[in-house]
Write a protein that holds these residues in place. Structure first.
Motif: not given
Length: 920
Positions: A385-397
């Motif tokens: 879950e933590k990795g998914y959230e970090e990936w989402l924010l990175t992908e949005i950036r």
């Protein structure tokens, strides 16, 4: 109960004397009636019926009491039946000495039971002496039917009399004071039957003036329904002034044994029901645990692949939808599962406590469904879950950056394509072949100006290529279109360079032929082109998109813009100088009457173009840029307010959670007050924590606003929303587990009968030797929101083996290495190297309290089975409630012993299985 030594003396009549008073006669006139033929008749009939009630179990009976016992065989058989023991093998001969030997074996057995026989010899029995035979039978009745009766610390005759008084006390016209005249009217016997079996007699219809009817009713009902043979005649009792006491006692003792056996069977049935009910409840808890664990693990198994899916969307809107779906998962789907996980651990601990208190083996969940397995699965879920959230924010950036670069690429490409439009055709013209000298010079200067312009646009082409390369590196979804367009621009740029060089060569070849050049046009062109390029660059810069994340960054842009505006006066001077050149051309043309074509031969730029662009830059793009920058300042200020607002709450909530964790920890280890007071304190903490939930929800709302505003950092606090969530979940889990431990301690205390003082003593001893806890409390504790394998309150009460040994020695235990190793296997079955307070309490309660055992349950079943080693389905259904009876029937195995009827069940192995033991 110890045997009571009895002394029997027979002279002209027989008298029985016992150490207790129940053997003495009540009145002197009783002695005179011992030879009464009516009494002898009553005794003969009563004793004969009593003996036959036992002999029929062996398939025989007697007809004449003084004759049938003469050979000693049936006498020995009678003693074996009523005692359940084997007598020596009888002599088979029919001679007198054989009979005397058999009778002596019977009399020796009676003496071995603590009875002294005086004046009774085998010869009298063999000779058929009626009084001696009746005296011997009465001795047997006293020893095996009356002596063991015990009621409220009274025994034998007094105990039987007290039992009769207690049972008949509520009935009218019944006053049992003895074993003779109190029974003449038959109401006492009917009252005994009605008290235990009201369905057999309607006591309200009985009349005191009908003693024979009452007695016959009691005799018939007892024989038909209670399996008590008729031992007396109603007429003999009614017509005798004082009925024979021994006959009445013998008959009444049969009622005692019949009803006492039923009460004993009822007690045994209740014990079995209690044990089975506990077992059924435990099995239900086990099934609920398995079901809840399976559902939770299945949810984790379904959720992890969704969180591990890292397939990026191509648009910002699609990725923001993914982020919103993830927020819904955090807000809606995950919290109930957190509660389920906590409840699962609570149910598991409660089940283990109940099993331990009921002396059952510990519950072992199915493979892969242990609490540790669920904790590991949950830990894996949170990591994904933590990795998914970090990936989402990175992908949005990344997508935000891509959108910005793509728009910038399109803008620069459009400007470049607009500038290059028609340039290849112009460079390919051969207009210089028919031009005049002036026109040739003009063409040459025009070409030089174009080269200057071309060089000025070199930077833009390089920027376009650099942007295209970055879009490719960031995996832009429409990279193919970008590459195609960039390649077209580069190819066109190379072609322009080639054509430019060819045209210069041609113009230089004819340049020597032409001498005149209009200096002013040339100078105008040279001034106008750079100025025009400067304005193009300014327009491009003023329209350039920007992205910032802080006040400092936007202030930097504002400073740069202010610096640009500071250059506008110098640019205006340049514009005025260019305007002066144009005016000079007009003045010369007017002065010398030159007719101008209106076209500058050296440039396509006109004064109108310069003025229009200048007005566009100064009056449109500059104010527009000012407005955009101010709007961005306002947005960044709003973002800063959101940061400060979130930080202010987080800096309060974080320490509050830490404080509550420490307070709960102190409550769980302090010994002040009772367990109920600790429970009330913990419940108050729990309510305060629940009431505090609104602050967490408000912080979640602020966090959502921050994420919607795409704010990725906050220098005003060290707490993130993830920290707060983890800490909050830890706090909820800690208070729930602590309450559950106190509940288990209360359950242990109540089940084991342990006082509060004992619990406090256990706690004080445990705390005194808990060196690890004391060492930890002496250090400065810093709290962080990091989930750990052992809950906080678990870590606050542990002893290592050496401390535990010292604690046991201080409490009086004499411990050797083997004994201590055995105790450690009880308190630390998982070999963790530490002893928890709950394990310490369980051990101490196990040492100081008693629980039902497999042997006790076996004994209860044996009572229901009438001392058989097996039990039938009919007996289970008769003695137990339907639900418990069916439970036993479906779980008991078939009995494999000899002489067992079909369908016989093995209750011994079933009792052992209830407690996790092998067959006893």
């Amino acid at each position: 109960m110890t045997a009571v030594e009895t002394q029997i003396t027979y002279t002209n009549s027989y008298t029985i004397q016992h150490e207790d008073t129940y053997m003495t006669q009540e009145e002197d006139w009783d002695r005179d009636l011992l030879l009464d033929p009516a009494w002898e008749k009553q005794q003969r009939k009563t004793f004969t019926a009593w003996c036959n009630s036992h002999l029929r179990k062996a398939g025989t009976q007697i007809e004449n009491i003084e004759e049938d016992f003469r050979n000693g065989l049936k006498l020995m058989l009678l003693l074996e039946v009523i005692s359940g023991e084997r007598l020596p093998k009888p002599d088979k001969g029919k001679m007198r000495f054989h009979k005397i030997a058999n009778v002596n074996k019977a009399l020796d057995f009676i003496c071995s039971k603590g009875v002294k026989l005086v004046s009774i010899g085998a010869e009298e029995i063999v000779d058929g002496n009626v009084k001696m035979t009746l005296g011997m039978i009465w001795t047997i009745i006293l020893r095996f039917a009356i002596q063991d009766i015990s009621v409220e610390e009274t025994s034998a005759k007094e105990g039987l009399l007290l039992w009769c008084q207690r049972k008949t006390a509520p009935y009218r016209n019944v006053n049992v004071q003895n074993f003779h005249i109190s029974w003449k009217d038959g109401l006492a016997l009917c009252a005994l039957i009605h008290r235990h079996r009201p369905d057999l007699i309607d006591y309200s219809k009985l009349r005191k003036d009908d003693p024979i009817g009452n007695l016959n009713t009691a005799f018939e009902v007892a024989e038909k329904y209670l399996d008590i043979p008729k031992m007396l005649d109603a007429e003999d009792i009614v017509n005798t002034p004082k009925p024979d006491e021994k006959a009445i006692m013998t008959y009444v003792s049969c009622f005692y044994h019949a009803f006492a056996g039923a009460e004993q069977a009822e007690t045994a049935a209740n014990r079995i029901c209690k044990v089975l009910a506990v077992n059924q409840e435990n099995e239900k808890l086990m099934e609920e645990y398995e079901k809840l664990a399976s559902e939770l693990l299945e949810w984790i198994r379904r959720t992890i692949p969704w969180l591990e899916n890292r397939v990026a969307e191509q648009t910002m809107r699609a990725m923001q939808q993914k982020l919103e779906d993830f927020r819904d998962y955090r807000r809606v789907h995950k919290p109930p599962r957190v509660q389920e996980k906590c409840q699962l651990e609570i149910n598991f601990n409660t089940l283990q406590t109940k099993l331990r208190l009921s002396n059952r083996p510990a519950f072992m969940p199915s493979e892969g469904k242990m609490v540790s397995d669920i904790a590991n699965a949950w830990k894996g879920l949170e990591q994904v879950e933590k990795g998914y959230e970090e990936w989402l924010l990175t992908e949005i950036r990344r997508l935000e950056r891509l959108d910005h670069l793509a728009e910038k690429f399109k803008q620069k490409c459009a400007m470049h394509e607009a500038w290059t439009a028609g340039k290849e055709d112009l460079l390919s013209q051969k207009d210089y072949e028919s031009a005049s000298l002036m026109e040739i010079r003009a063409l040459m200067r025009k070409h030089e100006a174009f080269e200057s312009d071309l060089a000025a646009h070199q930077d833009r082409v390089e920027q376009i290529a650099a942007i295209a390369q970055e879009l490719n590196e960031l995996d832009y979804h429409d990279a193919a279109t970008v590459n195609t367009r960039c390649q077209g621009i580069c190819d066109q740029w190379d072609n322009l360079g080639t054509l430019t060089q060819k045209r210069r060569d041609s113009l230089e070849r004819v340049e020597k032929l032409w001498e005149t050049i209009d200096q002013l046009y040339l100078e105008f062109a040279k001034r106008a082109a750079p100025f025009n390029n400067w304005m193009d660059g300014a327009m491009e810069d003023l329209q350039d998109m920007f992205i910032v994340h802080s006040i400092e960054e936007i202030q930097s842009l504002i400073t740069a813009h202010d610096q640009f505006k500071a250059t506008l006066p110098e640019a205006d001077k340049e514009r005025m100088a260019t305007l002066g050149i144009h005016n000079e051309i007009l003045k010369i043309a007017q002065t010398y009457g030159i007719k101008l074509s209106g076209i500058n031969p050296y440039t396509n730029l006109s004064l109108q173009d310069i003025s229009t662009k200048w007005d566009t830059v100064s009056q449109h793009f500059v104010p527009l840029r000012d407005q955009m920058l101010q709007e961005e300042v306002a947005r960044q200020q709003a973002n800063e307010r959101l940061r400060r607002q979130f930080a202010a709450q987080a800096n309060i909530i974080g320490p509050w959670i830490q404080t509550k964790m420490e307070e709960i920890s102190h409550v769980s280890v302090d010994i002040a007050g009772s367990l109920e007071e600790q429970m009330n304190s913990l419940k108050q903490y729990e309510q305060n924590i629940i009431n505090y939930k609104s602050n967490i929800d408000k912080l979640e709302g602020d966090h959502q606003l921050i994420q919607e505003s795409l704010i990725f950092d906050n220098k005003h606090t060290n707490y993130t929303m993830e920290h707060i969530r983890v800490g909050w979940e830890q706090l909820l889990t800690t208070i729930a587990r602590t309450i559950n431990e106190v509940e288990n301690q209360i359950l242990t205390r109540d089940a084991k009968g342990i006082s509060q003082e004992q619990l406090n003593e256990f706690r004080a001893s445990f705390n005194h030797f808990d060196r690890v806890r004391r060492h930890r409390r002496s250090r400065r504790r810093e709290w962080c929101f990091i989930p750990c394998a052992v809950p906080l309150q678990k870590r606050n009460g542990m002893m290592d083996p050496d401390d535990f040994r010292a604690c046991l020695i201080s409490m009086g235990y004499d411990l050797g290495e083997v004994e201590f190793a055995r105790i450690m296997t009880l308190v630390d079955p998982n070999n963790t190297g530490v002893v928890t307070f709950q394990a310490f309490i369980d051990f101490m309660t196990r040492e100081t309290a008693e629980t039902d055992t497999a042997e006790q349950v076996m004994a209860s079943f044996k009572i229901l089975a009438s001392d058989k080693n097996y039990i039938t389905v009919e007996e289970l259904r008769r003695e137990l409630p339907p639900e418990q009876a069916e439970y036993c029937i479906t779980r008991m195995t078939r009995y494999a012993g000899p002489d067992s009827p079909p369908g016989a069940l093995d209750y011994i192995s079933f009792s052992s299985a209830l407690y996790g033991e092998s067959d006893l």
